[in-house]
Design a protein around this motif. Sequence first.
Motif, PDB file in Angstrom:
ATOM      1  N   ALA A  76       0.829  -1.206   0.000  1.00 44.75           N
ATOM      2  CA  ALA A  76       0.000   0.000   0.000  1.00 44.75           C
ATOM      3  C   ALA A  76       0.861   1.252   0.000  1.00 44.75           C
ATOM      4  N   LEU A  87      -7.782   2.275  -3.950  1.00 39.43           N
ATOM      5  CA  LEU A  87      -6.991   1.054  -3.818  1.00 39.43           C
ATOM      6  C   LEU A  87      -7.954  -0.115  -3.632  1.00 39.43           C
ATOM      7  N   LEU A 102      -6.350   0.154   6.796  1.00 35.33           N
ATOM      8  CA  LEU A 102      -6.005   0.967   5.636  1.00 35.33           C
ATOM      9  C   LEU A 102      -6.984   2.125   5.454  1.00 35.33           C
TER      10      LEU A 102
END
Length: 297
Positions: A76, A87, A102
């Motif tokens: 990431a 993403l 995330l």
Amino acid sequence: MKIAEKCENFSSARPQTPDFSRSVCLFDSGIGGLNVLFACRRILPDEKFVYYGDNERAPYGNLPEEAVKAYVYEAAETLTEYRPKALVLACNTATAHCARALHSMYPFPIIGSYPPLLSAGKHGGEGLVLVTRSTYSSEFFASLLRRARTLYPAVRFLPYPCDDLAAIIEDTNGRGSAKLYTSGLPARKFSFVVLGCTHYAYVKKAIADFYGCPVYDGNERTARRLACILASRRVKSGEGKADNGGTEKSAYCVTIPDHNVDFSEENVSSDGKVLFVGSGKRKNKDFYEHSFVDTLS
């Protein structure tokens, strides 16, 4: 260096052709996520994508949670250099262990991959849910299973951890005999089967033939969720505002280094829509070309 200068230097220092900054980024441990990429390409034909494959460490399904987290966070951080519109975690195991964290780490949308329990459950009966060992043991999957059982109390969801299936698919590119992929599965009747790993979609037909019932994967649903999120944020073609009311450009510039951004033409698909990065970039590009490009053109 000031942020504005850093942004200017980034724009002038990087090759303009091909340019995959402000693309949609996808991540998987190997070839499994290419199924999600194909669905995204079909639903969003005008978008460009960066596909990060960590094939050298694939698959993640039998790894401990901390190892999965370390590898996913590393990927990431690399992908932030492309200033992604979003993403996509094209990996159920990565989603199970990392999606929530995330979301709090980055300003762009994080789209996970989930076993389509709710879509399959509405048909009733008894369903087999095939997942990796790591997904099977996660609290995320347990929560998803509880929700499905609450919504469909008459349906029996039977989760089954497949310790070797993803690795076999990765090693054979999903082109082995049907028996190779089904010999380790429970030998009984089910009303439906849910695939909880993006690798498993390569052998969807073999599993459907083995059980003689419908088989569900979540790849197209993931792509449609991405399309809805991009539309709602109005960031198609690189336009739009961040949720905080400012331009997204400033949010990304603070994390972008002045080097190490890979725009190599040799890693770009022949249709010009996908840049392949990560340890599996050559394998994944070749697989994409041989499996998907002809059907998309």
